[in-house]
Design a protein around this motif. Structure first.
Motif, mmCIF file in Angstrom:
data_model
loop_
_atom_site.group_PDB
_atom_site.id
_atom_site.type_symbol
_atom_site.label_atom_id
_atom_site.label_comp_id
_atom_site.label_asym_id
_atom_site.label_seq_id
_atom_site.Cartn_x
_atom_site.Cartn_y
_atom_site.Cartn_z
ATOM 1 N N SER A 247 -1.166 12.741 -3.236
ATOM 2 C CA SER A 247 -1.003 11.219 -3.111
ATOM 3 C C SER A 247 -1.249 10.909 -1.575
ATOM 4 C CB SER A 247 -0.155 10.670 -3.808
ATOM 5 O OG SER A 247 0.285 10.989 -4.927
ATOM 6 N N PRO A 248 -2.060 9.794 -1.213
ATOM 7 C CA PRO A 248 -1.718 9.138 0.291
ATOM 8 C C PRO A 248 -0.348 8.602 0.299
ATOM 9 C CG PRO A 248 -3.422 7.971 -0.965
ATOM 10 C CD PRO A 248 -3.039 9.118 -1.904
ATOM 11 N N GLY B 71 0.900 -1.194 0.059
ATOM 12 C CA GLY B 71 -0.267 -0.198 -0.022
ATOM 13 C C GLY B 71 0.869 1.376 -0.076
ATOM 14 N N GLN B 72 2.087 1.135 0.044
ATOM 15 C CA GLN B 72 2.970 2.530 0.109
ATOM 16 C C GLN B 72 3.043 3.026 -1.306
ATOM 17 O OE1 GLN B 72 4.271 3.341 2.942
ATOM 18 N NE2 GLN B 72 3.885 1.733 4.102
ATOM 19 N N LEU B 73 3.259 4.205 -1.463
ATOM 20 C CA LEU B 73 3.288 5.114 -2.533
ATOM 21 C C LEU B 73 4.729 4.667 -3.198
ATOM 22 C CD1 LEU B 73 2.462 7.432 -4.664
ATOM 23 C CD2 LEU B 73 3.495 8.896 -3.273
ATOM 24 N N GLY C 150 -10.605 0.410 4.528
ATOM 25 C CA GLY C 150 -11.166 0.944 5.927
ATOM 26 C C GLY C 150 -11.146 2.417 6.040
ATOM 27 N N GLN C 151 -10.475 3.053 5.138
ATOM 28 C CA GLN C 151 -10.633 4.413 5.246
ATOM 29 C C GLN C 151 -10.752 5.064 3.626
ATOM 30 O OE1 GLN C 151 -6.528 5.704 6.381
ATOM 31 N NE2 GLN C 151 -6.873 5.111 8.555
ATOM 32 N N PRO C 152 -11.409 5.919 3.362
ATOM 33 C CA PRO C 152 -11.849 6.478 2.029
ATOM 34 C C PRO C 152 -10.313 7.072 1.647
ATOM 35 C CG PRO C 152 -12.650 7.935 3.603
ATOM 36 C CD PRO C 152 -12.208 6.659 4.340
ATOM 37 N N LEU C 153 -10.121 7.269 0.203
ATOM 38 C CA LEU C 153 -8.900 7.625 -0.250
ATOM 39 C C LEU C 153 -9.236 8.351 -1.614
ATOM 40 C CD1 LEU C 153 -7.285 5.851 -2.955
ATOM 41 C CD2 LEU C 153 -7.670 4.313 -1.036
ATOM 42 N N GLN D 238 0.366 13.864 0.549
ATOM 43 C CA GLN D 238 1.548 14.714 0.280
ATOM 44 C C GLN D 238 0.905 15.320 -1.079
ATOM 45 O OE1 GLN D 238 5.306 12.631 -0.328
ATOM 46 N NE2 GLN D 238 4.930 12.401 -2.411
ATOM 47 N N VAL D 239 1.449 16.561 -1.234
ATOM 48 C CA VAL D 239 1.398 17.286 -2.672
ATOM 49 C C VAL D 239 2.840 17.370 -3.398
ATOM 50 C CG1 VAL D 239 0.378 19.229 -3.986
ATOM 51 C CG2 VAL D 239 -0.856 18.322 -2.187
#
Length: 283
Positions: free
Chosen positions: A236-237, A113-115, A243-246, A224-225
């Motif tokens: 981006s998250p 799940g990491q960018l 469990g969390q909207p994104l 972050q932008v």
């Protein structure tokens, strides 16, 4: 109202440009020239995509718009996964179209799940002038921006509460509403962002460390932008999880006081529910 296929056809032509890869920290990894042809066949009943990059051709043919792909009437679009799943890679593409130019952004996340990477694609129609803007700076964004937003939905049943007051045409799966975005620095140099749309208002703060604007108020929802070349920005998250909207967002400063943004939104179940295009002017 144009059909999704008619909106797709707004992109026909030969687009020349480049694919530029960045790390999540904004480090330029590589830059590859590209040439993408979108050709209408059989009286535009079929569209053939041919992408030439790094000496290789990728060919796809389309006869409909489906899956994780949606278009706006000006040809701007987004394509990506329709469902976030655990232990799987995730990502999406957001593409803005203005006159003879396109700006596309791909955001990729690894299996945890990491960018992990961003790809900025800058294109212009072959044979037309190239007029890129400089790399985006925080001062380019400060001030008050008034805009109009259009939200289209993957599923009519997915309409969210915040757009109840928005205008809607009968039989249409989209909403239109006004937006306000205020960006200012406080005495410590921290960014204060106030956003309002329809009947909802959100205020948040961020630290600035070029080329990143870091919204760190909530440790569970760090966003972050990244400020990028050609007046682009990537929101981006840092991590996506069920469990969390994104949301994924691209911004494009087309002119000093004219900006477009596109937001691809997912609910807490990881389901893609909507796509929003904002066109805003600084006042």
């Amino acid at each position: 109202m144009k059909s999704q296929w008619e909106c797709f056809l707004q992109n026909l032509g030969v687009w020349e440009g480049s694919f530029t890869n960045f790390s999540p920290q904004g480090t330029l990894l590589n830059d590859t020239p590209s040439r993408l042809s979108l050709e209408g066949l059989n009286n535009n009943q079929t569209v053939r995509l041919t992408l030439r990059r790094s000496g290789q051709d990728v060919i796809r043919e389309f006869t409909s718009v489906e899956g994780g792909l949606l278009f706006f009437e000006n040809g701007s679009f987004s394509e990506g996964l329709i469902q976030l799943r655990p232990f799987s890679e995730f990502g999406g593409q957001l593409a803005l179209v203005h006159e003879n130019r396109r700006l596309r952004l791909v955001q990729l996340f690894d299996k945890t799940g990491q960018l992990k990477e961003l790809i900025l694609i800058r294109e212009h129609l072959a044979g037309t002038p190239v007029a890129e803007r400089p790399t985006l700076q925080i001062n380019d964004l400060l001030g008050e921006w008034l805009g109009q937003a259009v939200t289209i939905y993957r599923d009519l049943r997915s309409r969210s509460v915040f757009v109840r007051a928005a205008s809607r045409r009968e039989g249409d799966s989209s909403d239109t509403y006004s937006t306000t975005l205020k960006l200012q620095l406080d005495d410590t140099g921290r960014l204060i962002q106030s956003t309002s749309f329809s009947d909802r208002q959100i205020t948040s703060t961020a630290t600035i460390k070029d080329p990143i604007i870091f919204f760190d108020q909530d440790p569970e929802k760090q966003v972050q932008v990244l400020l990028l070349p050609d007046g682009a920005s990537a929101t981006s998250p840092l991590k996506v999880q069920l469990g969390q909207p994104l949301f994924l967002e691209v911004g494009w400063l087309i002119q000093p006081n004219l900006r477009q943004r596109m937001i691809r939104s997912y609910n807490e179940k990881g389901e893609w529910v909507s796509l929003t295009l904002v066109t805003e002017e600084r006042v």
